[in-house]
Design a protein around this motif. Structure first.
Motif, PDB file in Angstrom:
ATOM      1  N   THR A   8       1.886  -8.386  -9.919  1.00 55.09           N
ATOM      2  CA  THR A   8       1.773  -7.140  -9.165  1.00 55.09           C
ATOM      3  C   THR A   8       3.100  -6.392  -9.171  1.00 55.09           C
ATOM      4  N   GLU A  23      -4.127   3.392  -4.877  1.00 55.27           N
ATOM      5  CA  GLU A  23      -5.483   2.857  -4.828  1.00 55.27           C
ATOM      6  C   GLU A  23      -5.467   1.344  -5.055  1.00 55.27           C
ATOM      7  N   SER A  24      -4.729   0.625  -4.249  1.00 56.69           N
ATOM      8  CA  SER A  24      -4.616  -0.821  -4.440  1.00 56.69           C
ATOM      9  C   SER A  24      -5.833  -1.542  -3.862  1.00 56.69           C
ATOM     10  N   ASN A  25      -6.063  -2.737  -4.337  1.00 52.46           N
ATOM     11  CA  ASN A  25      -7.163  -3.586  -3.898  1.00 52.46           C
ATOM     12  C   ASN A  25      -7.024  -3.883  -2.393  1.00 52.46           C
ATOM     13  N   TYR A  60      -8.816 -12.445  -4.455  1.00 49.26           N
ATOM     14  CA  TYR A  60      -9.471 -12.670  -3.163  1.00 49.26           C
ATOM     15  C   TYR A  60      -8.412 -13.083  -2.140  1.00 49.26           C
ATOM     16  N   GLU A  65      -6.510 -15.886  -7.133  1.00 50.21           N
ATOM     17  CA  GLU A  65      -7.122 -15.254  -8.297  1.00 50.21           C
ATOM     18  C   GLU A  65      -8.126 -16.215  -8.910  1.00 50.21           C
ATOM     19  N   GLY A  97     -11.932 -12.245  -9.900  1.00 52.87           N
ATOM     20  CA  GLY A  97     -10.800 -11.388  -9.571  1.00 52.87           C
ATOM     21  C   GLY A  97      -9.995 -11.898  -8.389  1.00 52.87           C
ATOM     22  N   VAL A 111      -7.384  -6.478  -0.812  1.00 48.77           N
ATOM     23  CA  VAL A 111      -6.765  -7.771  -0.519  1.00 48.77           C
ATOM     24  C   VAL A 111      -5.269  -7.632  -0.272  1.00 48.77           C
ATOM     25  N   HIS A 139       0.813  -1.214   0.000  1.00 47.00           N
ATOM     26  CA  HIS A 139       0.000   0.000   0.000  1.00 47.00           C
ATOM     27  C   HIS A 139       0.854   1.274   0.000  1.00 47.00           C
TER      28      HIS A 139
END
Length: 240
Positions: free
Chosen positions: A111, A65-67, A93, A87, A91, A69, A60
């Motif tokens: 990523t 603006e990361s997910n 999880y 994945e 998407g 998770v 982060h």
């Protein structure tokens, strides 16, 4: 290869099981699939060297603006497949708490690839082309989206149609990286750079400390249940 020099070269086989398939030859280029991780590892080593990344900083800190998770996930977790992110069809999880287990997938490397592209403002492929490939004359190494007779198809089973391994996007984030296996091939060259701590054929590309920072194995707690599959697992097994 030894000391950056080719010791033995030998070719056999065909490009596919299709009738009339051409024999593997010195111009044949192979899709190296998950071995592409070692190429992306080089870019990450550059980011460590340039002080753009720190292994134990949260993801982060680098993505505005990361997910959700990625909460609690560090750069080290991404490198060692201990991030706990899965994945699926819907998407990403959260599969388990980061650092408490291990699971091999492409979430970590994908990523990291997108992260370092944002940091340097260029694609993975163009970064490696300028910093490594051009300097070592690796003219037949690269991500491909056009078919050619030199590209060897991916064969998973004799009973299934071979895949061409191509992808529309050649930015370096997909599994469409093809290399020669002869003539000073880049796969062996990248291995030497990682093993030798940043140098090959007398040329230095990185400081040794930036290579050694990259984890090649998961934490000790998981080594009895999984094989080393960090981004450098195929080259080093003693540095964790």
């Amino acid at each position: 290869m030894k000391d950056g020099k080719t010791i033995l070269e030998h070719l056999l086989g065909y490009h596919s099981f299709e009738p009339g398939a051409q024999k593997v030859n010195p111009t044949s280029r192979f899709n190296i699939a998950s071995a592409r991780k070692s190429y992306i590892a080089l870019v990450i080593a550059y980011a460590l060297y340039d002080r753009l990344l720190e292994l134990d900083r949260p993801v982060h800190d680098y993505i505005e603006e990361s997910n959700p998770v990625f909460s609690g996930v560090s750069i080290r977790h991404l490198l060692t497949h201990t991030h706990g992110i899965g994945e699926g069809g819907e998407g990403l999880y959260k599969d388990f708490t980061s650092g408490e287990n291990w699971s091999y997938n492409n979430v970590g490397v994908d990523t990291l690839a997108h992260l370092v592209m944002e940091m340097y403002g260029v694609t993975i492929s163009s970064f490696l082309q300028e910093r490594i490939f051009d300097q070592l004359n690796w003219t037949e190494t690269g991500w491909e989206n056009d078919d050619s007779p030199q590209l060897v198809e991916i064969i998973s089973s004799r009973d299934e149609k071979a895949l061409n391994g191509l992808h529309a996007d050649c930015d370096g984030t997909n599994k469409n990286l093809f290399v020669l296996f002869l003539q000073g091939n880049s796969l062996g060259g990248v291995s030497c750079i990682l093993i030798k701590g940043g140098s090959v054929t007398g040329k230095s590309f990185l400081k040794k400390w930036s290579i050694l920072q990259l984890p090649s194995r998961p934490p000790l707690d998981f080594r009895t249940t999984c094989r080393g599959t960090g981004l450098l697992c195929m080259y080093r097994t003693s540095h964790g």
